[in-house]
Design an enzyme around this catalytic site. Structure first.
Site, PDB file in Angstrom:
ATOM      1  N   HIS A   1       0.891  -1.056   0.094  1.00  0.00           N
ATOM      2  CA  HIS A   1       0.110   0.028  -0.089  1.00  0.00           C
ATOM      3  C   HIS A   1       1.054   1.330  -0.024  1.00  0.00           C
ATOM      4  O   HIS A   1       1.067   2.007  -1.123  1.00  0.00           O
ATOM      5  CB  HIS A   1      -1.084  -0.025   1.082  1.00  0.00           C
ATOM      6  CG  HIS A   1      -1.929  -1.096   1.334  1.00  0.00           C
ATOM      7  ND1 HIS A   1      -2.949  -1.263   0.285  1.00  0.00           N
ATOM      8  CD2 HIS A   1      -2.294  -2.110   2.030  1.00  0.00           C
ATOM      9  CE1 HIS A   1      -3.457  -2.560   0.341  1.00  0.00           C
ATOM     10  NE2 HIS A   1      -3.046  -3.019   1.628  1.00  0.00           N
TER      11      HIS A   1
ATOM     12  N   ASP B   1      -4.742  -8.134  -3.628  1.00  0.00           N
ATOM     13  CA  ASP B   1      -4.939  -7.787  -2.002  1.00  0.00           C
ATOM     14  C   ASP B   1      -6.479  -8.555  -1.787  1.00  0.00           C
ATOM     15  O   ASP B   1      -6.451  -9.615  -1.436  1.00  0.00           O
ATOM     16  CB  ASP B   1      -5.099  -6.324  -1.825  1.00  0.00           C
ATOM     17  CG  ASP B   1      -5.028  -6.138  -0.366  1.00  0.00           C
ATOM     18  OD1 ASP B   1      -4.991  -7.129   0.321  1.00  0.00           O
ATOM     19  OD2 ASP B   1      -5.070  -4.961   0.210  1.00  0.00           O
TER      20      ASP B   1
HETATM   21 ZN   LIG Z   1      -3.249  -7.032   2.241  1.00  0.00          ZN
END
Ligand SMILES: [Zn+2]
Length: 439
Positions: free
Chosen positions: A264, A315
């Site tokens: 991220h 993800d």
């Molecule tokens: Zn993750």
């Protein structure tokens, strides 16, 4: 025939790393590797299998939590945030055991193969303090015909200064020593799998434990991944408890290196970006998840400008489509900045393939000696018909979808042919059955 030890493929167009694809590329394959590459071969050799369309290095999903796939489509009602979504995710986690997870992950990884993904980074924290679930994930990747790097995740606390509670108890080891002992107890992985390590986040791992995981991964020279600054609340809690950002904390713990991948990095500071760049670290952007969870837009250009290597992950699997992840990096930056052209198509494709492989400890690329992992995108679909060869890279990044993937080869073997998975007979049915069993 096509799974024999020796194969010769003639690709109408193949991307060998430049700004445009090469026409007429012949790939000679022996076993799991490419042994020779010749470009500009206008007439296919008589013994060659023909690959119409655009052939790319295998796409890499650098950040996956396979079980999140069961949440797709169920979390869109009403308002909420990352934190309310997390409660729904915890409910699915509570139902999983190794047998159910094997079935679910096999179907999810088969979906990824159909989308052109040849290698998966599984950030695995649902382990009950044993290796059974991780073994199931490695087995699932084998059944789906893809590679996996199992990033076994250290998860000790329910938040900074808080004990784990509820289903979080299933995510953890009692101590970092227990995490290490469990990971040392593993059998050597099969050829399609590699092992790595992960620090769940600074919420779940304290600085001392983070330093020990970092040292453990360095001693074994394996990849080390960590969720970093996905949410402003994580930064605030980290600053309040430790007086440092999550990136600075991990840097001080010795975690940042060329083996490190920050997942991220949405809310990082200038100093964080400089630290990641100095270390030669990677960042796994997960744009479709970040937008789904209202996380924010990460500083992809600033990271790339400091030499941070960008890779991509799906993800939460809100969608599984690396073309969509790749174009999102550019398109969301356009919306935020009012300008176009932050990332070249070739750079976005690198993020979707080669950089992900590096971040997971695999070599990659279409070249002599490389693993024979590649994917062919058809250019004659209703979406892509009319694409000129010179525009094929841009078309792949900005127009193609997972549905345009025609063939996928992993280690010289076809996982997908003519859009059909070769090992899992009916992938939608496998997904539906596995998801029903965990709902
Ligand atoms: Zn993750």
């Amino acid at each position: 025939v096509s799974n024999a030890t020796h194969r010769t493929l003639w690709c109408e167009l193949a991307w060998l790393g430049g700004d445009a694809p090469e026409p007429g590329v012949v790939l000679d394959i022996a076993g799991e590797r490419i042994v020779a590459v010749s470009a500009g071969v206008a007439v296919p050799p008589p013994d060659a299998e023909r690959r119409a369309g655009l052939t790319l290095p295998g796409l890499v999903n650098a950040h996956s939590h396979a079980f999140h796939r069961a949440l797709r489509g169920r979390t869109q009602a009403g308002r909420g945030s990352f934190w309310t979504w997390r409660d729904q995710m915890y409910a699915v986690a509570a139902t999983l055991d190794p047998e159910r997870y094997l079935a679910l992950a096999t179907a999810v990884y088969a979906e990824m193969a159909l989308a052109g993904i040849t290698t998966i980074g599984e950030f695995h924290y649902l382990h009950d303090g044993t290796n059974a679930m991780g073994e199931a994930l490695i087995e699932a990747a084998g059944r789906a015909g893809v590679r996996i790097t199992l990033l076994d995740t250290c998860y000790l606390h329910g938040g900074i200064g808080r004990e784990r509670s509820g289903v979080q108890c299933r995510f953890g080891d009692s101590t970092v020593a227990a995490w290490m002992a469990r990971n040392e107890d593993r059998a050597a992985p099969p050829a399609h799998a590699r092992l790595g390590a992960a620090i769940h986040s600074v919420r779940a791992v304290d600085p001392d434990a983070a330093a020990q995981v970092a040292e453990w991964s360095a001693a074994r020279t394996v990849p080390l991944h960590a969720h970093v600054s996905e949410q402003p609340a994580e930064n605030e809690a980290c600053l309040a408890a430790y007086g440092r950002t999550p990136t600075a904390l991990l840097d001080d713990a010795g975690a940042l290196s060329a083996r490190f991948c920050a997942v991220h990095a949405t809310h990082v500071t200038e100093d964080d970006i400089a630290r990641l760049g100095r270390a030669g670290a990677a960042v796994a952007l997960c744009p479709t998840t970040e937008r789904d969870l209202a996380d924010g837009i990460g500083p992809a250009s600033a990271l790339a400008g400091r030499g941070v290597r960008l890779c991509l992950g799906s993800d939460s699997h809100a969608v599984i489509d690396q073309f969509e992840e790749a174009r999102a990096v550019e398109l969301q930056e356009r919306l935020a900045s009012g300008e176009r052209g932050h990332h070249r198509a070739a750079a976005l494709l690198r993020a979707a393939s080669l950089e992900g492989a590096t971040a997971l400890g695999w070599d990659a690329g279409i070249g002599p000696g490389a693993l024979a992992d590649f994917v062919t995108v058809r250019l004659d679909s209703v979406r892509l018909a009319g694409t000129r060869p010179a525009d094929a890279l841009a078309a792949a990044v900005f127009v193609a979808t997972a549905a345009d993937v025609d063939a996928v080869t992993v280690g010289g073997r076809d996982a997908v042919r003519a859009g059909r998975h070769q090992l899992v007979d009916d992938v939608p049915r496998a997904l539906a059955g596995a998801i029903a069993s965990v709902s």
